[in-house]
Design a protein around this motif. Structure first.
Motif, PDB file in Angstrom:
ATOM      1  N   ALA A   6       0.835  -1.205   0.000  1.00 35.35           N
ATOM      2  CA  ALA A   6       0.000   0.000   0.000  1.00 35.35           C
ATOM      3  C   ALA A   6       0.867   1.251   0.000  1.00 35.35           C
ATOM      4  N   THR A   7       0.292   2.338  -0.477  1.00 31.12           N
ATOM      5  CA  THR A   7       0.914   3.651  -0.372  1.00 31.12           C
ATOM      6  C   THR A   7      -0.153   4.631   0.093  1.00 31.12           C
ATOM      7  N   ALA A  34      -1.637  -4.399   5.373  1.00 30.31           N
ATOM      8  CA  ALA A  34      -0.679  -4.656   4.298  1.00 30.31           C
ATOM      9  C   ALA A  34       0.648  -5.177   4.839  1.00 30.31           C
ATOM     10  N   ASP A  35       1.367  -5.906   3.996  1.00 31.49           N
ATOM     11  CA  ASP A  35       2.705  -6.387   4.344  1.00 31.49           C
ATOM     12  C   ASP A  35       3.717  -5.248   4.331  1.00 31.49           C
ATOM     13  N   VAL A  36       3.552  -4.325   3.391  1.00 28.91           N
ATOM     14  CA  VAL A  36       4.451  -3.169   3.265  1.00 28.91           C
ATOM     15  C   VAL A  36       3.603  -1.943   2.948  1.00 28.91           C
ATOM     16  N   VAL A  37       3.880  -0.828   3.636  1.00 29.96           N
ATOM     17  CA  VAL A  37       3.171   0.427   3.375  1.00 29.96           C
ATOM     18  C   VAL A  37       4.195   1.534   3.189  1.00 29.96           C
ATOM     19  N   ALA A  38       4.074   2.251   2.077  1.00 32.28           N
ATOM     20  CA  ALA A  38       4.865   3.457   1.857  1.00 32.28           C
ATOM     21  C   ALA A  38       4.029   4.651   2.309  1.00 32.28           C
ATOM     22  N   LEU A  39       4.604   5.480   3.156  1.00 29.60           N
ATOM     23  CA  LEU A  39       3.892   6.638   3.699  1.00 29.60           C
ATOM     24  C   LEU A  39       4.561   7.925   3.246  1.00 29.60           C
ATOM     25  N   GLN A  40       3.745   8.940   3.019  1.00 26.89           N
ATOM     26  CA  GLN A  40       4.256  10.273   2.706  1.00 26.89           C
ATOM     27  C   GLN A  40       3.671  11.266   3.710  1.00 26.89           C
ATOM     28  N   SER A  62       4.886  -3.608  12.680  1.00 24.48           N
ATOM     29  CA  SER A  62       5.777  -3.458  11.532  1.00 24.48           C
ATOM     30  C   SER A  62       7.113  -2.869  11.950  1.00 24.48           C
ATOM     31  N   HIS A  63       8.086  -3.006  11.056  1.00 30.19           N
ATOM     32  CA  HIS A  63       9.372  -2.344  11.211  1.00 30.19           C
ATOM     33  C   HIS A  63       9.331  -1.038  10.427  1.00 30.19           C
ATOM     34  N   ALA A  64       9.775   0.056  11.027  1.00 34.42           N
ATOM     35  CA  ALA A  64       9.725   1.366  10.389  1.00 34.42           C
ATOM     36  C   ALA A  64      11.083   1.730   9.794  1.00 34.42           C
ATOM     37  N   GLY A  78       8.542  13.666   6.215  1.00 33.59           N
ATOM     38  CA  GLY A  78       8.817  13.167   4.875  1.00 33.59           C
ATOM     39  C   GLY A  78       8.273  11.770   4.652  1.00 33.59           C
ATOM     40  N   ASN A  79       9.078  10.939   3.982  1.00 36.33           N
ATOM     41  CA  ASN A  79       8.667   9.595   3.584  1.00 36.33           C
ATOM     42  C   ASN A  79       9.002   8.578   4.673  1.00 36.33           C
ATOM     43  N   ALA A  80       8.343   7.432   4.578  1.00 36.16           N
ATOM     44  CA  ALA A  80       8.656   6.329   5.498  1.00 36.16           C
ATOM     45  C   ALA A  80       8.101   5.040   4.918  1.00 36.16           C
ATOM     46  N   LEU A  81       8.630   3.934   5.419  1.00 34.32           N
ATOM     47  CA  LEU A  81       8.102   2.612   5.092  1.00 34.32           C
ATOM     48  C   LEU A  81       7.754   1.881   6.378  1.00 34.32           C
ATOM     49  N   LEU A  82       6.665   1.149   6.339  1.00 37.50           N
ATOM     50  CA  LEU A  82       6.326   0.185   7.374  1.00 37.50           C
ATOM     51  C   LEU A  82       6.343  -1.188   6.711  1.00 37.50           C
TER      52      LEU A  82
END
Length: 229
Positions: A6-7, A34-40, A62-64, A78-82
């Protein structure tokens, strides 16, 4: 094997009601699962009670991975991933343009048993010339020789379906569908994108339109189901 990716542009967790609520954003992320999420547009204060990224990671198990583009004495933005999936190398690329808001891309390798998936997450600028330059910087990052799949996700801020930045990306990611995600209440534009190569790995692409998601941010989350054969 299927991955749910997901984003979502969080808009600093400020909803349509003007209220900043990481709790509400966490609840939406739990809906998505979701397994992976891109965040803005993540605003955090590392080491403080108001560390939004750490809170969201904890709430979603999740791991950040931070990709902050603006850093002050006590705030990162800014940006990040979970991610719940194992991550190998993490790379950060500066996409900033002079006298414009700093922009960047998070570039990570997701290491699975028989797959190495490259994921690039970004948030492009507001001006057309800015986006063109940023896409030109992104294109050389995709290494199809060493990885079985490459994915680009994020808020591309491109209002027109056939703007030049999108045409450049279609050369690597042909025939990728889009979904309207902005504004959240009545989406008109596909500002948020998930691009997958090879294309046949993208099984499904949907905007998450729950009542809570329509209120939690000005963008809807975008979800992709990726099948690794």
């Amino acid at each position: 094997m299927q991955i749910k990716l997901a984003t979502w542009n969080l808009h600093r967790c400020i909803g349509r009601d003007g209220v900043m609520s990481p709790e509400r954003c966490a609840a939406v992320l739990k809906e998505i699962d979701a397994d992976v999420v891109a965040l803005q547009e993540v605003e955090s204060r590392p080491g403080h009670v108001l560390d939004t990224l750490a809170y969201l990671a904890c709430e979603t198990s999740s791991h950040a991975i931070s990709g902050a583009t603006l850093v002050t004495e006590d705030t990162h933005y800014g940006n990040a991933l979970l991610t719940r999936l194992p991550v190998g190398e993490v790379r950060r690329h500066d996409l900033s343009m002079d006298r414009r808001e700093p922009r960047a891309a998070l570039d990570v390798d997701i290491e699975l048993e028989r797959w190495r998936l490259q994921l690039v997450a970004t948030h492009l600028g507001l001006r057309p010339a800015e986006r063109r330059m940023q896409v030109q910087r992104l294109l050389p990052l995709f290494d199809n020789e060493r990885r079985e799949a490459v994915v680009l996700v994020g808020d591309l801020n491109e209002w027109f379906l056939w703007g030049r930045p999108l045409r450049m990306l279609h050369r690597i990611f042909p025939d990728t569908p889009h979904r309207r995600t902005w504004p959240a209440r009545t989406p008109l534009f596909a500002l948020d994108r998930i691009w997958v190569h090879p294309r046949e790995l993208l099984h499904q692409l949907v905007a998450h339109r729950s009542a809570m998601a329509r209120n939690a941010s000005d963008h809807l989350p975008l979800i992709a189901h990726i099948r690794l054969k």
